[in-house]
Design an enzyme around this catalytic site. Structure first.
Site, short mmCIF file in Angstrom:
data_model
loop_
_atom_site.label_atom_id
_atom_site.label_comp_id
_atom_site.label_asym_id
_atom_site.label_seq_id
_atom_site.Cartn_x
_atom_site.Cartn_y
_atom_site.Cartn_z
N CYS A 191 0.82 -1.14 0.24
CA CYS A 191 0.10 -0.08 0.17
C CYS A 191 1.26 1.44 0.22
O CYS A 191 1.99 1.24 0.86
CB CYS A 191 -0.52 0.03 1.03
SG CYS A 191 -2.39 1.11 0.96
N ASP A 220 0.20 3.79 1.73
CA ASP A 220 0.51 4.70 3.43
C ASP A 220 1.61 4.78 3.80
O ASP A 220 2.53 4.16 3.46
CB ASP A 220 -0.55 3.26 4.55
CG ASP A 220 -0.83 4.11 5.52
OD1 ASP A 220 0.21 4.46 5.99
OD2 ASP A 220 -1.97 3.70 5.60
N ARG A 265 3.15 5.13 6.12
CA ARG A 265 3.09 4.33 7.63
C ARG A 265 3.91 2.72 7.74
O ARG A 265 3.97 1.94 8.48
CB ARG A 265 1.89 3.88 8.28
CG ARG A 265 1.31 5.15 8.79
CD ARG A 265 0.77 4.81 9.78
NE ARG A 265 -1.07 4.67 8.22
CZ ARG A 265 -2.41 5.25 8.87
NH1 ARG A 265 -2.41 5.23 10.71
NH2 ARG A 265 -2.97 4.74 8.38
N HIS A 278 -2.66 -4.43 4.63
CA HIS A 278 -2.12 -3.77 6.22
C HIS A 278 -3.15 -3.63 7.33
O HIS A 278 -3.93 -3.22 6.55
CB HIS A 278 -1.19 -2.59 6.12
CG HIS A 278 -1.70 -1.34 5.60
ND1 HIS A 278 -1.79 -0.59 6.70
CD2 HIS A 278 -1.69 -0.58 4.33
CE1 HIS A 278 -2.35 0.57 5.55
NE2 HIS A 278 -2.31 0.58 4.45
N CYS A 327 -6.33 -0.01 7.07
CA CYS A 327 -5.65 0.29 5.35
C CYS A 327 -7.08 1.82 5.39
O CYS A 327 -7.50 1.24 5.88
CB CYS A 327 -5.84 -0.23 4.81
SG CYS A 327 -5.29 0.25 2.91
CO CO Z 1 -3.38 1.44 3.13
#
Ligand code: CO
Length: 209
Positions: free
Chosen positions: A42, A44, A46, A98, A101
């Site tokens: 992803c 993201d 993080r 994850h 998400c």
């Molecule tokens: Co995500």
């Protein structure tokens, strides 16, 4: 403000630090890359691929998009997969989702978010395929967590169903496709225990004869 000076300073410090441990590190890498893994994760912030598995530049070939989705008509993702398996000859493709998400959460809800809703439609479809398994869970958190896991499983299947991966298996080249999930709350990766390594393991419906 315009030149983001701090980022350039951080970069210089980082390059110095790497060179202290291995003075030829960048020189060696500039000559070739030889990663063993393709990471599909992803976008993201993080979930930074290299950092969470503590790997250096050169070790992971990476594709990231919102909610780590592998769509059959996405030329970007398909080109990454093709290059990774045919040219770099990676031995493993890791689809890593994850918990927490935002993409999965947005697909779960019915709010409008603009263009991205078209991308997230693929995740709404996954909910529809598995609705009976998800609806029996008590809390919304449990439901969304399961949808995060089911999305990984679905995307592993999508990787395996590509003509690219199937043709590579046909040649006898070693390639395993894995499904993992990362927890942003504790930094720990979990193996969803899916590992597909040959044509016989994929549904006949998608198999190329
Ligand atoms: Co995500």
């Amino acid at each position: 403000m315009r030149i983001l000076k701090n980022i350039f300073e951080q970069n210089k410090k980082w390059a110095e630090k790497v060179k202290q441990t291995d003075p030829d590190f960048f020189l060696k890498l500039s000559k070739q890359q030889n990663p063993e893994y393709l990471w599909i994760g992803c976008s993201d912030s993080r979930v930074p691929a290299n950092q969470i598995v503590d790997m250096l530049p050169g070790q992971l070939f990476v594709h990231r998009n919102i909610a780590n989705v592998v769509i059959h008509s996405d030329l970007n993702c398909l080109s990454v997969i093709q290059y990774a398996v045919e040219v770099l000859r990676v031995k493993h493709i890791i689809v890593c989702g994850h918990y927490g998400c935002g993409g999965i959460q947005a697909a779960w809800e019915n709010k409008e978010h603009g263009l991205i809703d078209n991308w997230l439609r693929h995740i709404k479809d996954i909910y529809r395929y598995h609705q009976s398994k998800i609806d029996v869970l008590e809390t919304d958190k449990q439901k969304v967590d399961l949808l995060c896991e089911l999305n990984v499983i679905e995307q592993v299947a999508n990787v395996c169903h590509t003509t690219i991966v199937q043709n590579v298996w046909k040649t006898g080249q070693e390639l395993a496709v894995h499904g993992w999930i990362y927890d942003i709350k504790d930094g720990i990766l979990k193996d969803l225990n899916i590992c597909v390594t040959n044509l016989e393991e994929i549904s006949e419906h998608y198999r190329i004869k």
